[in-house]
Write an enzyme that holds these catalytic residues in place. Structure first.
Site, PDB file in Angstrom:
ATOM      1  N   CYS A  17       0.830  -1.214   0.000  1.00  0.00           N
ATOM      2  CA  CYS A  17       0.000   0.000   0.000  1.00  0.00           C
ATOM      3  C   CYS A  17       0.862   1.260   0.000  1.00  0.00           C
ATOM      4  CB  CYS A  17      -0.949  -0.009   1.192  1.00  0.00           C
ATOM      5  SG  CYS A  17      -2.307  -1.159   0.958  1.00  0.00           S
ATOM      6  N   LYS A  20       0.536   3.413  -3.132  1.00  0.00           N
ATOM      7  CA  LYS A  20      -0.689   4.185  -3.442  1.00  0.00           C
ATOM      8  C   LYS A  20      -0.330   5.653  -3.702  1.00  0.00           C
ATOM      9  CE  LYS A  20      -4.488   3.760  -0.946  1.00  0.00           C
ATOM     10  NZ  LYS A  20      -5.468   3.462   0.117  1.00  0.00           N
ATOM     11  N   ASP A  51     -14.354   2.738   1.673  1.00  0.00           N
ATOM     12  CA  ASP A  51     -13.541   1.564   1.331  1.00  0.00           C
ATOM     13  C   ASP A  51     -14.027   0.823   0.099  1.00  0.00           C
ATOM     14  OD1 ASP A  51     -11.809   1.621   3.729  1.00  0.00           O
ATOM     15  OD2 ASP A  51     -13.736   1.474   4.728  1.00  0.00           O
ATOM     16  N   ASP A  68      -8.245  -3.766  -5.372  1.00  0.00           N
ATOM     17  CA  ASP A  68      -6.951  -3.377  -4.815  1.00  0.00           C
ATOM     18  C   ASP A  68      -5.861  -4.201  -5.453  1.00  0.00           C
ATOM     19  OD1 ASP A  68      -6.410  -1.555  -2.513  1.00  0.00           O
ATOM     20  OD2 ASP A  68      -8.280  -2.474  -1.837  1.00  0.00           O
TER      21      ASP A  68
END
Ligand SMILES: Nc1ncnc2c1ncn2[C@@H]1O[C@H](COP(=O)(O)OP(=O)(O)OP(=O)(O)O)[C@@H](O)[C@H]1O
Ligand SMILES: [Mg+2]
Length: 352
Positions: A17, A20, A51, A68
């Protein structure tokens, strides 16, 4: 950890992550796209950086949809697949939903990685989906310079059990499900200083499914939920504050922290993403004089597959903590609370 595969992080410029796009730049980019349609059935769309999207199917069911994917945060292909899939399913749980099926998103440098290595990544994802009780029912795969892997995940939730990030209430307490610091551990890994115990701990946290979210969605005192991922605790808590029109207070001493991460952060081993995150929060965060720089790195540390952040009444907090503890989240704890805005004040977050 298997040693027979090429180390995957050598192909990635920043993993998990941590790759990102930071929240400030993301909102600038998104603001340039024309506003899409807003059908009445769309219960949750783009407006509050939630989310997942939620679409009402009927009085009993809503569809939860999210995607994701990211570049390798670890070297071992199976571990990478497991972490990416656990992270992708997390947004379904963060809405109070239960996953029903997934599709795999695969981009791999096929001139550099064997079919066996790529197959291991997919096997890691399949292992996690099996544990979550869902099939990987399709996907899409392309030849790409940097490896990426992730899922499109779909789930179901009763419309009344949807837990947005924008429905927190004044005087709610904040509970965090997993300890902070996996980004710092990933920086230590990339530097070659993380030992086997530190790696095992990173893997244990990043592959722990946030399944408890489905159960928390059914508790009356739980008003809002999100998962802490790439924008760090501060970034995702600010999304709750802005969406709900509230201010938050978090006590640094109450934060659950991975011990090895605190150790490495004190030595200055942090991700580049944490500084980018911090810069993007702007004046919405009040930081106490005298707090250590490593603590700032911790509250902005990008969490790959991080914990659920729950906003609930003080009365329901014991039941929320019990649900976390029952489900194996031993370090879940109350980290702060939310208050109504003073006259004219903007939503924000104060650390104490
Ligand atoms: N290209 C895009 N087009 C439309 N919406 C986007 C795009 N990229 C990101 N978003 C949306 O922007 C918001 C970003 O917020 P955030 O990163 O907290 O979401 P998230 O999906 O919960 O993240 P994570 O998956 O790491 O938990 C989300 O609502 C996401 O759906
Ligand atoms: Mg999320």
């Amino acid at each position: 950890m298997s040693t027979s595969f090429p180390a995957l992080t050598q192909f990635s410029h920043g993993g998990g992550c941590g790759c990102k796009i930071a929240p400030g730049l993301l909102s600038e980019i998104l603001s340039r796209a024309p506003r899409g349609l807003m059908p009445a059935e769309l219960m949750v769309g783009l407006e509050t950086s939630d989310d997942a999207a939620v679409y009402r199917l009927n009085d009993e069911q809503a569809l939860v949809a999210t995607t994701d994917f990211f570049t390798p945060i670890v070297d071992d292909p199976r571990d990478f697949g497991r972490i990416a899939a656990t992270n992708a399913l997390s947004d379904i749980y963060a809405m109070g939903g239960t996953p029903i099926l997934a599709l795999a998103l695969v981009g791999m440098p096929i001139a550099k990685l064997s079919a066996e290595t790529i197959g291991e990544v997919l096997a890691g994802g399949a292992e996690v989906c099996r544990a979550a009780g869902i099939p990987i029912a399709g996907g899409h795969s392309i030849d790409l310079l940097e490896p990426i892997y992730g899922l499109v995940a779909l789930g179901l939730v009763h419309p009344e059990r949807v837990r947005r990030n924008a429905d927190a209430q004044p005087n709610d307490v904040l509970i965090l499900g997993k300890p902070l610091g996996v980004g710092i551990l990933s920086a230590a890994l990339k530097k070659g200083v993380l030992d086997a115990a530190g790696y095992a701990e990173m893997l244990a946290h990043t592959t722990q499914l946030n399944r408890v979210g489905s159960r928390l969605g059914g508790l009356a005192g739980v008003h809002a939920m999100t998962d802490v991922t790439g924008f760090g605790l501060t970034g995702h808590l600010l999304e709750v504050c802005r969406g709900s029109g509230l201010s938050a207070q978090v006590t640094l001493a109450d934060l659950p922290v991975i011990e090895a991460a605190a150790h490495w952060a004190r030595q200055g081993v942090v991700t580049g993403a944490s500084a980018r995150n911090w810069a993007s929060y702007g004046s919405d965060v009040v930081w106490p004089d005298g707090a250590a720089p490593w603590q700032q790195a911790l509250v902005s540390d990008p969490q790959t597959s991080g914990g659920l952040l729950v906003s609930c009444t003080a009365e329901s907090a014991p039941a929320v903590l019990a649900a976390f503890h029952d489900d194996g989240f031993a370090q879940a704890r109350v980290i702060g609370d939310l208050q109504a805005l003073a006259n004219g004040a903007a939503p924000g977050l104060r650390f104490a």
